[in-house]
Motif scaffolding. Sequence first.
Motif, PDB file in Angstrom:
ATOM      1  N   PHE A  97       0.831  -1.208   0.000  1.00  0.00           N
ATOM      2  CA  PHE A  97       0.000   0.000   0.000  1.00  0.00           C
ATOM      3  C   PHE A  97       0.866   1.259   0.000  1.00  0.00           C
ATOM      4  CE2 PHE A  97      -3.287  -2.980   1.319  1.00  0.00           C
ATOM      5  CZ  PHE A  97      -4.357  -2.538   0.557  1.00  0.00           C
ATOM      6  N   ALA A  98       2.017   1.191   0.649  1.00  0.00           N
ATOM      7  CA  ALA A  98       2.932   2.332   0.609  1.00  0.00           C
ATOM      8  C   ALA A  98       3.411   2.585  -0.814  1.00  0.00           C
ATOM      9  CB  ALA A  98       4.110   2.094   1.540  1.00  0.00           C
ATOM     10  N   ARG A 102      -1.079   4.813  -0.944  1.00  0.00           N
ATOM     11  CA  ARG A 102      -2.360   4.784  -0.238  1.00  0.00           C
ATOM     12  C   ARG A 102      -2.137   4.791   1.278  1.00  0.00           C
ATOM     13  NH1 ARG A 102      -5.627  -0.067  -3.040  1.00  0.00           N
ATOM     14  NH2 ARG A 102      -7.281   0.700  -1.651  1.00  0.00           N
ATOM     15  N   GLY A 103      -3.079   5.376   1.996  1.00  0.00           N
ATOM     16  CA  GLY A 103      -2.983   5.439   3.435  1.00  0.00           C
ATOM     17  C   GLY A 103      -3.465   4.165   4.098  1.00  0.00           C
ATOM     18  N   THR A 236      -7.485   3.940  17.634  1.00  0.00           N
ATOM     19  CA  THR A 236      -7.271   4.103  16.196  1.00  0.00           C
ATOM     20  C   THR A 236      -5.915   4.751  15.969  1.00  0.00           C
ATOM     21  OG1 THR A 236      -9.647   4.373  15.807  1.00  0.00           O
ATOM     22  CG2 THR A 236      -8.163   5.109  14.066  1.00  0.00           C
ATOM     23  N   ALA A 237      -5.176   4.247  14.999  1.00  0.00           N
ATOM     24  CA  ALA A 237      -3.847   4.792  14.700  1.00  0.00           C
ATOM     25  C   ALA A 237      -3.655   4.845  13.192  1.00  0.00           C
ATOM     26  CB  ALA A 237      -2.755   3.933  15.340  1.00  0.00           C
ATOM     27  N   VAL A 238      -3.064   5.923  12.729  1.00  0.00           N
ATOM     28  CA  VAL A 238      -2.725   6.067  11.310  1.00  0.00           C
ATOM     29  C   VAL A 238      -1.335   5.481  11.098  1.00  0.00           C
ATOM     30  CG1 VAL A 238      -2.339   7.666   9.405  1.00  0.00           C
ATOM     31  CG2 VAL A 238      -4.174   8.109  11.059  1.00  0.00           C
ATOM     32  N   LEU A 239      -1.245   4.407  10.323  1.00  0.00           N
ATOM     33  CA  LEU A 239       0.033   3.751  10.069  1.00  0.00           C
ATOM     34  C   LEU A 239       0.739   4.328   8.846  1.00  0.00           C
ATOM     35  CD1 LEU A 239      -1.028   0.025  10.687  1.00  0.00           C
ATOM     36  CD2 LEU A 239      -0.227   1.728  12.340  1.00  0.00           C
ATOM     37  N   LEU A 240      -0.045   4.700   7.834  1.00  0.00           N
ATOM     38  CA  LEU A 240       0.504   5.293   6.619  1.00  0.00           C
ATOM     39  C   LEU A 240      -0.356   6.468   6.202  1.00  0.00           C
ATOM     40  CD1 LEU A 240       1.236   2.128   4.385  1.00  0.00           C
ATOM     41  CD2 LEU A 240       2.943   3.549   5.552  1.00  0.00           C
ATOM     42  N   GLU A 241       0.273   7.556   5.819  1.00  0.00           N
ATOM     43  CA  GLU A 241      -0.453   8.694   5.256  1.00  0.00           C
ATOM     44  C   GLU A 241      -0.491   8.541   3.734  1.00  0.00           C
ATOM     45  OE1 GLU A 241      -2.084  11.010   6.590  1.00  0.00           O
ATOM     46  OE2 GLU A 241      -1.403  11.203   8.678  1.00  0.00           O
TER      47      GLU A 241
END
Length: 394
Positions: A97-98, A102-103, A236-241
């Motif tokens: 996804f990186a 994509r996030g 909830t955590a954002v792993l990739l922007e």
Amino acid sequence: MRHTILTLIALLGCFAASAAEPDDDDFVRVSLLVASPGQAIYQTYGHAALRMECPTHGLDNVFTFEVDASGNQFLVLGGGTEGILCRVSFEQYSNDFAAEGRGLTEMTLNLTPAQDRRLWQLLDEGVESGTPKPYNMRWSHCLSELTGYVRAAIEPDRIVVAGAPHLDYINGREMMRHSLRGREWQYEAFVIAIGSDADVTDEWTTRTWPVSALETFGGARIVSPDGTSRPMVTGTAVLLEPTRSAEGNAPRPWVMALWLLGAVIALCVLDLSGKARRVVRIADYVLLGAQTVASILLIIVAAMPTHISSGWHWLFVVFNPLPLVLWLAFRRLRPEARRARAMQRLCLGIGIVDGLFAAVAPFATAEVSVATAIVCAAIALRALARAASPCRMA
């Protein structure tokens, strides 16, 4: 096979240790991974997967429901393909996804240790069975499949959702408008593809897409038979922007529809003035051909054995091969005066039917958007002007 055996051995260690330490909620961690939309049409609503971690034994797997999209993307959109449950490492999954820009957002699920173990067992069994399942972007997609595994793992507990805006809309079109906000061309494609199902209000498991999962599960609760409940998500955590936009820079659909309407008005003025008749005639052939091609594509979508929608679509009223068939039949009429009268009546009938449809359909059914209604109005206007033209298309 070797990887499967090693995974099972490690899982047995996880389960045995977890049985010895039943209060260690972090021993097996379960989370829902939600990916942002991608560039392809089948990536419009994002993607969802389940992440299963057992840090003590170094396990970090992702279970994802995947389809083969290397072929015809139209089949993926229309529901003419199958999906299969896969297991990959989290590192590989996040790297993929990186690479697409994509996030990736992670939602930690609040399951009991026993439910964690049961879910992992069910997912492993699903992977090992290798059984393909029908894939449909409207009714049976990545998130709905994985939600089924979670619901089975927590029985007799159940998931209760409330407060998510897209769950309160009266039909599928409004749900999609909310979920696909900012991606208007994809929204138009989905409304056309699902046909009469745009008027259907279905349950939350199918109307929740990955892009709206944060809203659905953020306020959801897990309810036990004794009436006690707990939040379904603990964090909830954002792993990739996201590094790429999935919205594109194309003009908005209703703007394009207004451009078409303006071009048709100019064509009608030119036609009624009696000038540039050859240009007018060629333009009419192009419009009739485009209308016919659109009707054929609509029929193909509706006739697919495993299509995304039911067989009927109200756009068949405007987009159908009948105008072309009648035009070809009337061209054979003799004498010329009889042929001209038949063409005039054909154009008049098309103009009246399409005009009434454009005026009424957006208020009567969710299948017709504003942009589509403007296109139908343009067809109606051209047909009425052609009926009044001194030189009708022959």
